[in-house]
Structure formats: structure tokens, C-alpha cells
Design a protein around this motif. Structure first.
Motif, PDB file in Angstrom:
ATOM      1  N   TRP A   1       0.837  -1.195   0.000  1.00  0.00           N
ATOM      2  CA  TRP A   1       0.000   0.000   0.000  1.00  0.00           C
ATOM      3  C   TRP A   1       0.872   1.246   0.000  1.00  0.00           C
ATOM      4  O   TRP A   1       2.013   1.231   0.452  1.00  0.00           O
ATOM      5  N   ASP A   2       0.309   2.309  -0.554  1.00  0.00           N
ATOM      6  CA  ASP A   2       0.989   3.596  -0.662  1.00  0.00           C
ATOM      7  C   ASP A   2      -0.046   4.663  -0.312  1.00  0.00           C
ATOM      8  O   ASP A   2      -1.013   4.874  -1.036  1.00  0.00           O
ATOM      9  N   TRP A   3       0.159   5.313   0.840  1.00  0.00           N
ATOM     10  CA  TRP A   3      -0.803   6.296   1.339  1.00  0.00           C
ATOM     11  C   TRP A   3      -0.210   7.692   1.196  1.00  0.00           C
ATOM     12  O   TRP A   3       0.832   7.994   1.797  1.00  0.00           O
ATOM     13  N   ASP A   4      -0.850   8.524   0.392  1.00  0.00           N
ATOM     14  CA  ASP A   4      -0.481   9.928   0.281  1.00  0.00           C
ATOM     15  C   ASP A   4      -1.173  10.629   1.443  1.00  0.00           C
ATOM     16  O   ASP A   4      -2.389  10.840   1.425  1.00  0.00           O
ATOM     17  N   VAL A   5      -0.412  10.956   2.468  1.00  0.00           N
ATOM     18  CA  VAL A   5      -0.968  11.521   3.693  1.00  0.00           C
ATOM     19  C   VAL A   5      -1.583  12.892   3.430  1.00  0.00           C
ATOM     20  O   VAL A   5      -2.602  13.251   4.035  1.00  0.00           O
ATOM     21  N   VAL A   6      -1.024  13.655   2.519  1.00  0.00           N
ATOM     22  CA  VAL A   6      -1.496  15.014   2.231  1.00  0.00           C
ATOM     23  C   VAL A   6      -2.879  14.987   1.574  1.00  0.00           C
ATOM     24  O   VAL A   6      -3.795  15.697   1.992  1.00  0.00           O
ATOM     25  N   THR A   7      -3.044  14.145   0.549  1.00  0.00           N
ATOM     26  CA  THR A   7      -4.332  14.078  -0.155  1.00  0.00           C
ATOM     27  C   THR A   7      -5.259  13.013   0.430  1.00  0.00           C
ATOM     28  O   THR A   7      -6.407  12.916   0.029  1.00  0.00           O
ATOM     29  N   ASP A   8      -4.734  12.216   1.351  1.00  0.00           N
ATOM     30  CA  ASP A   8      -5.465  11.111   1.986  1.00  0.00           C
ATOM     31  C   ASP A   8      -5.958  10.096   0.951  1.00  0.00           C
ATOM     32  O   ASP A   8      -7.071   9.587   1.027  1.00  0.00           O
TER      33      ASP A   8
ATOM     34  N   VAL B   1       7.225   5.904   7.131  1.00  0.00           N
ATOM     35  CA  VAL B   1       6.762   7.270   6.905  1.00  0.00           C
ATOM     36  C   VAL B   1       7.847   8.044   6.157  1.00  0.00           C
ATOM     37  O   VAL B   1       9.033   7.923   6.475  1.00  0.00           O
ATOM     38  N   TYR B   2       7.415   8.855   5.207  1.00  0.00           N
ATOM     39  CA  TYR B   2       8.316   9.743   4.477  1.00  0.00           C
ATOM     40  C   TYR B   2       7.866  11.176   4.733  1.00  0.00           C
ATOM     41  O   TYR B   2       6.670  11.456   4.735  1.00  0.00           O
ATOM     42  N   ARG B   3       8.830  12.062   4.981  1.00  0.00           N
ATOM     43  CA  ARG B   3       8.537  13.435   5.384  1.00  0.00           C
ATOM     44  C   ARG B   3       9.088  14.440   4.379  1.00  0.00           C
ATOM     45  O   ARG B   3      10.053  14.148   3.687  1.00  0.00           O
ATOM     46  N   ASP B   4       8.477  15.619   4.372  1.00  0.00           N
ATOM     47  CA  ASP B   4       9.006  16.693   3.526  1.00  0.00           C
ATOM     48  C   ASP B   4      10.176  17.364   4.241  1.00  0.00           C
ATOM     49  O   ASP B   4      10.558  16.962   5.348  1.00  0.00           O
TER      50      ASP B   4
ATOM     51  N   ALA C   1      -1.282   3.001  16.299  1.00  0.00           N
ATOM     52  CA  ALA C   1       0.024   2.613  15.748  1.00  0.00           C
ATOM     53  C   ALA C   1       0.345   3.438  14.508  1.00  0.00           C
ATOM     54  O   ALA C   1       1.485   3.903  14.338  1.00  0.00           O
ATOM     55  N   PHE C   2      -0.639   3.643  13.638  1.00  0.00           N
ATOM     56  CA  PHE C   2      -0.436   4.472  12.451  1.00  0.00           C
ATOM     57  C   PHE C   2      -0.126   5.918  12.871  1.00  0.00           C
ATOM     58  O   PHE C   2       0.795   6.540  12.344  1.00  0.00           O
ATOM     59  N   GLN C   3      -0.887   6.431  13.829  1.00  0.00           N
ATOM     60  CA  GLN C   3      -0.677   7.811  14.276  1.00  0.00           C
ATOM     61  C   GLN C   3       0.690   7.967  14.932  1.00  0.00           C
ATOM     62  O   GLN C   3       1.376   8.965  14.725  1.00  0.00           O
ATOM     63  N   HIS C   4       1.095   6.981  15.717  1.00  0.00           N
ATOM     64  CA  HIS C   4       2.405   7.009  16.369  1.00  0.00           C
ATOM     65  C   HIS C   4       3.515   7.094  15.320  1.00  0.00           C
ATOM     66  O   HIS C   4       4.468   7.863  15.478  1.00  0.00           O
ATOM     67  N   ALA C   5       3.373   6.333  14.245  1.00  0.00           N
ATOM     68  CA  ALA C   5       4.364   6.391  13.160  1.00  0.00           C
ATOM     69  C   ALA C   5       4.369   7.780  12.525  1.00  0.00           C
ATOM     70  O   ALA C   5       5.436   8.352  12.267  1.00  0.00           O
ATOM     71  N   LEU C   6       3.199   8.337  12.296  1.00  0.00           N
ATOM     72  CA  LEU C   6       3.119   9.684  11.708  1.00  0.00           C
ATOM     73  C   LEU C   6       3.689  10.746  12.640  1.00  0.00           C
ATOM     74  O   LEU C   6       4.274  11.731  12.181  1.00  0.00           O
ATOM     75  N   ASP C   7       3.534  10.543  13.936  1.00  0.00           N
ATOM     76  CA  ASP C   7       3.983  11.533  14.918  1.00  0.00           C
ATOM     77  C   ASP C   7       5.495  11.521  15.152  1.00  0.00           C
ATOM     78  O   ASP C   7       5.993  12.371  15.863  1.00  0.00           O
TER      79      ASP C   7
ATOM     80  N   ARG D   1       3.878  10.912   3.179  1.00  0.00           N
ATOM     81  CA  ARG D   1       3.600   9.629   2.535  1.00  0.00           C
ATOM     82  C   ARG D   1       3.959   8.498   3.494  1.00  0.00           C
ATOM     83  O   ARG D   1       4.885   8.618   4.287  1.00  0.00           O
ATOM     84  N   MET D   2       3.207   7.416   3.403  1.00  0.00           N
ATOM     85  CA  MET D   2       3.530   6.205   4.141  1.00  0.00           C
ATOM     86  C   MET D   2       3.356   5.047   3.167  1.00  0.00           C
ATOM     87  O   MET D   2       2.331   4.942   2.502  1.00  0.00           O
ATOM     88  N   ILE D   3       4.378   4.235   3.085  1.00  0.00           N
ATOM     89  CA  ILE D   3       4.350   3.077   2.193  1.00  0.00           C
ATOM     90  C   ILE D   3       4.567   1.840   3.042  1.00  0.00           C
ATOM     91  O   ILE D   3       5.399   1.842   3.950  1.00  0.00           O
ATOM     92  N   GLY D   4       3.825   0.775   2.741  1.00  0.00           N
ATOM     93  CA  GLY D   4       3.981  -0.416   3.547  1.00  0.00           C
ATOM     94  C   GLY D   4       3.377  -1.652   2.917  1.00  0.00           C
ATOM     95  O   GLY D   4       3.001  -1.667   1.750  1.00  0.00           O
TER      96      GLY D   4
END
Length: 170
Positions: A49-56, A130-133, A97-103, A140-143
């Protein structure tokens, strides 16, 4: 001798042919890479999976229909289609767990049960990165989502067998 105009035309032609050959090599390599990914995900019963965090927006590849029992999840592109089917007992822990990774915890690992359209449950091992700007915001989060159902069932059978043995030898 070749004139400068003819030389320019030949140079441009050679450049165009070289670019087309390079693109053909790139396309072939990309096709081979996609085929390797397909074979690997099929053999391991895994979805990527590939989640674009900005555009959801969420994209899937791999054994999505086999794991989730619903190829429509591929077209949903919205993470809510996934989260709606997470078992209620696992939902908050998995979301945390997802939020912890994003944080700030860069890596994600969580186990959860997923309810398929036919009502059966599948165990998933979800891993992600997680990938950050440049400013550190997650973009982005890929997994992967690995179908761990058979392993979990085998573990349960082993525990039940051990309990029966303990009862038998008293």
C-alpha cells in the motif's frame, strides 16, 4: 564533406534514437520490476500500500483481492474503505500505531483483524515507513499488509494441543 545543416540533422536524429532506446530499456526494466513485485506479493500473500498523507489517497498493489476478498478496495482510494472493515477490538490500537508512526516513530508495525465482505476475518501484519518533507511533516507512508491468518491459526492449534497435553499429564 557533410555540411553543418546535415551534421545538425544527423546529431538531432542520433539524439532522438538514443533517447528512444533509453526509454525502451527503462520501460523493459520497469516491466520486469513490476513482474517481480507481482510474483513476490503473490508468493507471500501480501499487498503493498501507498498512502499519500497530504491528499489522503491510498493505493494498493499485490494480492489485494485474495486478502481482502473485495477487489473494489483497490478502486476506493480512500483509507476509510479499509478502516471500516478493521475489527472493532483492533481498530483503536491499529489507528494509534499508524498515528504514532506519523507523529515521529518512523516505522509502523501493527497486527489487526480485517472483516471481509463474506464476514470471515483475516489477520494482517501491517508494516510501513513514513516519508517526510523538508520541514519534517509526514507526506507519505508506504507499507505492506501480510495475510498472517494461516500462521495465527497454526499458533492457536499449537496452543490448544499444548493445553490438551497439559491436561492429559495432569
Amino acid at each position: 564533406p557533410i555540411g553543418s545543416t546535415a551534421r545538425s540533422v544527423m546529431t538531432a536524429f542520433a539524439g532522438r534514437v538514443g533517447a528512444e532506446l533509453a526509454r525502451a530499456r527503462w520501460d523493459r526494466a520497469r516491466g520486469e520490476e513490476d513482474e517481480r513485485l507481482r510474483l513476490a506479493t503473490q508468493a507471500s500473500r501480501m499487498a503493498v500500500w501507498d498512502w499519500d498523507v497530504v491528499t489522503d489517497e491510498l493505493g494498493w498493489k499485490g494480492e489485494v483481492a485474495a486478502i481482502f476478498g473485495d477487489p473494489a478496495i483497490l478502486e476506493a482510494r480512500n483509507p476509510s474503505a479499509f478502516w471500516e472493515r478493521v475489527h472493532p477490538e483492533d481498530f483503536h490500537r491499529a489507528r494509534a500505531a499508524f498515528q504514532h508512526a506519523l507523529d515521529g516513530e518512523e516505522r509502523l508495525f501493527t497486527e489487526l483483524r480485517f472483516r471481509r465482505p463474506d464476514g470471515t476475518l483475516r489477520w494482517l501484519d501491517c508494516h510501513g515507513q513514513v516519508y517526510r518533507d523538508a520541514s519534517g511533516r509526514p507526506v507519505r507512508m508506504i507499507g505492506t499488509a501480510l495475510d498472517a491468518t494461516e500462521r495465527r491459526q497454526a499458533d492457536e492449534r499449537m496452543r490448544a494441543s499444548e493445553q490438551r497435553l497439559q491436561l492429559a499429564i495432569g
